[in-house]
Scaffold this motif. Structure first.
Motif: not given
Length: 178
Positions: A152-166
């Protein structure tokens, strides 16, 4: 084997068991649901995902029967405030994205004449998100971290990074039950 070697061996075995038990109880994620801006193509999705450190192989399933997709509206803060004043206005989620807001509408949303009139009056367009399901791993039913699921911690990191993409509107996690 001398006494110290036996103690070290027992310690290593116990430590391995503890790590395996701990890992089996950690929350795991099997996939991501990602909603991209209207008209985002599958090659663009692939290019976007390649820029993020996803620790397992994955497959991309865009615009299948995952969901009907969600409608959204892109507007600046002033337009949002105007929309909120209208009696026919309803929104599900509002996200701040750069200099504008994204208003997500539910998958069950069906635009009616009143709603379309409100949009037209405010010079806004209703768009449909491109919904993609990102499957981790090879589809095996055995969920092994690092092979076909992530913690989950890795998935949340990926999620947060992706949501910065326009081009990315919103990211959801598909948790493994049990």
């Amino acid at each position: 084997m001398n006494k110290i070697s036996k103690v070290v061996l027992v310690f290593i075995v116990i430590l391995t068991i503890v790590i395996l038990i701990k890992q089996s109880h950690e929350v795991k994620v099997a996939a991501l649901f990602i909603q991209f801006e209207n008209e985002t193509t599958e090659p663009e999705v692939e290019a976007i995902l390649e820029n993020y450190d996803i620790p397992v192989n994955y497959t991309i399933d865009c615009n299948s029967n995952i969901s009907r997709g969600k409608y959204y509206i892109k507007a600046d803060e002033d337009k949002i405030n105007e929309l909120r004043k209208d009696e026919n206005w309803t929104s599900v989620v509002e996200l701040k994205k750069g200099n504008y807001n994204i208003i997500m509408l539910s998958a069950e949303f069906v635009p009616d004449e009143n709603f379309l009139t409100v949009l037209e009056k405010n010079n806004l367009q209703l768009k449909k998100a491109v919904v993609c399901y990102i499957h981790f791993g090879n589809g095996s039913p055995d969920r092994v971290v690092g092979k076909n699921c992530v913690l989950e911690k890795d998935a949340i990191r990926i999620k947060n990074e992706l949501e910065k993409n326009e081009k990315v509107l919103i990211v959801g996690l598909d948790y493994i039950q049990g």
